[in-house]
Design a protein around this motif. Structure first.
Motif, PDB file in Angstrom:
ATOM      1  N   LYS A 114       1.020  -1.162  -0.100  1.00  0.00           N
ATOM      2  CA  LYS A 114       0.028   0.178  -0.043  1.00  0.00           C
ATOM      3  C   LYS A 114       0.898   1.362   0.041  1.00  0.00           C
ATOM      4  O   LYS A 114       0.617   2.273  -0.655  1.00  0.00           O
ATOM      5  CB  LYS A 114      -0.928   0.047   1.363  1.00  0.00           C
ATOM      6  N   VAL A 115       2.007   1.098   0.744  1.00  0.00           N
ATOM      7  CA  VAL A 115       2.900   2.453   0.902  1.00  0.00           C
ATOM      8  C   VAL A 115       3.766   2.405  -0.157  1.00  0.00           C
ATOM      9  O   VAL A 115       3.982   3.511  -0.663  1.00  0.00           O
ATOM     10  CB  VAL A 115       3.486   2.146   2.308  1.00  0.00           C
ATOM     11  N   VAL A 116       4.683   1.648  -0.564  1.00  0.00           N
ATOM     12  CA  VAL A 116       5.683   1.693  -1.489  1.00  0.00           C
ATOM     13  C   VAL A 116       5.573   1.380  -2.996  1.00  0.00           C
ATOM     14  O   VAL A 116       6.207   1.923  -3.832  1.00  0.00           O
ATOM     15  CB  VAL A 116       6.828   0.879  -1.127  1.00  0.00           C
ATOM     16  N   GLU A 117       4.344   0.711  -3.161  1.00  0.00           N
ATOM     17  CA  GLU A 117       3.949   0.619  -4.684  1.00  0.00           C
ATOM     18  C   GLU A 117       3.694   1.791  -5.334  1.00  0.00           C
ATOM     19  O   GLU A 117       4.092   2.038  -6.574  1.00  0.00           O
ATOM     20  CB  GLU A 117       3.012  -0.457  -5.106  1.00  0.00           C
ATOM     21  N   PRO A 118       2.928   2.839  -4.836  1.00  0.00           N
ATOM     22  CA  PRO A 118       2.570   4.182  -5.599  1.00  0.00           C
ATOM     23  C   PRO A 118       3.990   4.926  -5.572  1.00  0.00           C
ATOM     24  O   PRO A 118       3.838   5.916  -6.234  1.00  0.00           O
ATOM     25  CB  PRO A 118       1.549   4.778  -4.416  1.00  0.00           C
ATOM     26  N   MET A 119       4.978   4.637  -4.799  1.00  0.00           N
ATOM     27  CA  MET A 119       6.269   5.422  -5.036  1.00  0.00           C
ATOM     28  C   MET A 119       7.119   4.673  -6.186  1.00  0.00           C
ATOM     29  O   MET A 119       8.261   5.415  -6.470  1.00  0.00           O
ATOM     30  CB  MET A 119       7.059   5.400  -3.735  1.00  0.00           C
ATOM     31  N   GLY A 120       6.504   3.701  -6.638  1.00  0.00           N
ATOM     32  CA  GLY A 120       7.460   2.769  -7.738  1.00  0.00           C
ATOM     33  C   GLY A 120       8.351   1.868  -7.259  1.00  0.00           C
ATOM     34  O   GLY A 120       8.966   1.289  -8.202  1.00  0.00           O
TER      35      GLY A 120
ATOM     36  N   ASN B 162       2.557   3.019   9.176  1.00  0.00           N
ATOM     37  CA  ASN B 162       3.212   4.285   9.376  1.00  0.00           C
ATOM     38  C   ASN B 162       4.711   4.118   9.363  1.00  0.00           C
ATOM     39  O   ASN B 162       5.517   5.000   8.785  1.00  0.00           O
ATOM     40  CB  ASN B 162       2.825   4.969  10.679  1.00  0.00           C
ATOM     41  N   ILE B 163       5.283   2.852   9.764  1.00  0.00           N
ATOM     42  CA  ILE B 163       6.548   2.535   9.768  1.00  0.00           C
ATOM     43  C   ILE B 163       7.027   2.767   8.406  1.00  0.00           C
ATOM     44  O   ILE B 163       8.227   3.190   8.044  1.00  0.00           O
ATOM     45  CB  ILE B 163       6.588   1.080  10.510  1.00  0.00           C
ATOM     46  N   PHE B 164       6.385   2.020   7.378  1.00  0.00           N
ATOM     47  CA  PHE B 164       6.697   1.939   5.918  1.00  0.00           C
ATOM     48  C   PHE B 164       6.740   3.396   5.488  1.00  0.00           C
ATOM     49  O   PHE B 164       7.655   3.557   4.402  1.00  0.00           O
ATOM     50  CB  PHE B 164       5.938   0.854   5.589  1.00  0.00           C
ATOM     51  N   THR B 165       5.748   4.076   5.745  1.00  0.00           N
ATOM     52  CA  THR B 165       5.529   5.449   5.186  1.00  0.00           C
ATOM     53  C   THR B 165       6.992   6.394   5.511  1.00  0.00           C
ATOM     54  O   THR B 165       7.451   6.944   4.733  1.00  0.00           O
ATOM     55  CB  THR B 165       4.397   6.304   5.767  1.00  0.00           C
ATOM     56  N   ARG B 166       7.308   6.285   6.890  1.00  0.00           N
ATOM     57  CA  ARG B 166       8.517   6.871   7.171  1.00  0.00           C
ATOM     58  C   ARG B 166       9.580   6.444   6.811  1.00  0.00           C
ATOM     59  O   ARG B 166      10.712   6.987   6.474  1.00  0.00           O
ATOM     60  CB  ARG B 166       8.315   7.079   8.902  1.00  0.00           C
ATOM     61  N   ALA B 167       9.615   4.881   6.568  1.00  0.00           N
ATOM     62  CA  ALA B 167      10.997   4.560   6.173  1.00  0.00           C
ATOM     63  C   ALA B 167      11.276   4.753   4.903  1.00  0.00           C
ATOM     64  O   ALA B 167      12.429   5.078   4.368  1.00  0.00           O
ATOM     65  CB  ALA B 167      10.830   3.079   6.261  1.00  0.00           C
ATOM     66  N   PHE B 168      10.306   4.673   3.729  1.00  0.00           N
ATOM     67  CA  PHE B 168      10.487   4.905   2.431  1.00  0.00           C
ATOM     68  C   PHE B 168       9.842   6.212   1.812  1.00  0.00           C
ATOM     69  O   PHE B 168      10.096   6.205   0.671  1.00  0.00           O
ATOM     70  CB  PHE B 168       9.777   3.788   1.753  1.00  0.00           C
ATOM     71  N   GLY B 169       9.425   6.924   2.842  1.00  0.00           N
ATOM     72  CA  GLY B 169       8.871   8.144   2.103  1.00  0.00           C
ATOM     73  C   GLY B 169       9.556   9.330   1.740  1.00  0.00           C
ATOM     74  O   GLY B 169       9.207  10.492   1.425  1.00  0.00           O
ATOM     75  N   SER B 170      11.042   9.176   2.066  1.00  0.00           N
ATOM     76  CA  SER B 170      11.931  10.406   1.923  1.00  0.00           C
ATOM     77  C   SER B 170      13.193   9.611   1.576  1.00  0.00           C
ATOM     78  O   SER B 170      13.422   8.251   1.872  1.00  0.00           O
ATOM     79  CB  SER B 170      12.095  11.300   2.802  1.00  0.00           C
ATOM     80  N   PRO B 171      14.138  10.270   0.562  1.00  0.00           N
ATOM     81  CA  PRO B 171      15.380   9.770   0.532  1.00  0.00           C
ATOM     82  C   PRO B 171      16.160   9.424   1.669  1.00  0.00           C
ATOM     83  O   PRO B 171      16.075  10.067   2.615  1.00  0.00           O
ATOM     84  CB  PRO B 171      16.301  10.735  -0.498  1.00  0.00           C
TER      85      PRO B 171
END
Length: 223
Positions: free
Chosen positions: A24-30, A140-149
């Protein structure tokens, strides 16, 4: 980024929750998620003490081997794993060169580890504290882990020093640990063989960029 999910037998029932929230979190990020974990959700009572190829009993010891092969071969860029407390998986992964794993209970852990230590794996407790709202915490963990460089430093102005230390840690691990294949050849071959479940092999062979490591896995599969 290619991200692999690994888990051992006791937490196999949580696998679907972890994979779903990660996607849910990372696939929209590519990013691409590989579920390289246990084949099916089984409880401790369902799995015999003796290992069988059809019904492996993977522990946190197997997770370290699997993560080391995936990361050092370039098959994936990041590993999300865990066990009941998260501590066993953490220790197992961090034994090997080329793997820097952080312990993550809540989103701030994930963010600070990736910004300061710039590692390539997270170990999460999937039993301790995993209750009502656990899927929200994972999201939320995955959002914070992968949501920024990664490796941007924290607080502001510490990036240069922190990245220098993070890179040095990878180098120090190379110097104090055996080379990966030498290490794997020195431990019980059965332990390594047990890691070769179909989901792991599919992930490994699809992305492996190291022919020496590929040849090693080929030999283990034939045992």
């Amino acid at each position: 980024m290619k991200i692999a999910v690994l888990n051992e037998f006791s937490q196999a029932p949580k696998n679907e929750i972890v994979v779903n929230e990660l996607k849910k979190v990372v696939e929209p990020m590519g990013h691409q998620v590989y579920n390289a974990a246990m084949e099916k959700p089984l409880t401790d009572q369902d799995i015999p003490e003796a290992y069988t190829p059809e019904n492996p009993r993977l522990t946190y010891l197997h997770l370290g081997i699997q993560a080391a092969l995936l990361l050092n071969s370039g098959a994936v860029d990041f590993v999300v794993t865990g066990c009941g407390t998260g501590q066993g998986a953490l220790m197992s992964l961090n034994m090997y060169p080329g793997v820097v794993c952080g312990y993550c209970i809540e989103p701030t852990d994930a963010y600070l580890f990736l910004q300061i230590n710039n590692g390539n794996a997270l170990s999460i407790p999937y039993a301790k504290g995993f209750g009502w709202g656990a899927e929200l915490n994972l999201n939320n963990i995955f959002t914070r882990a992968f949501g920024s460089p990664k490796g941007m430093g924290y607080p502001d102005g510490r990036k240069e020093a922190q990245n220098r230390n993070a890179n040095l840690l990878f180098e120090v691990k190379k110097q104090v640990a055996k080379p990966l294949l030498e290490a794997l050849k020195s431990i019980d071959p059965q332990l390594v063989k047990e890691c070769m479940i179909p989901r792991f092999l599919e992930c490994f062979y699809e992305g492996c960029k190291d022919e020496e490591i590929r040849a090693f896995v080929d030999e283990v599969v034939k045992l």
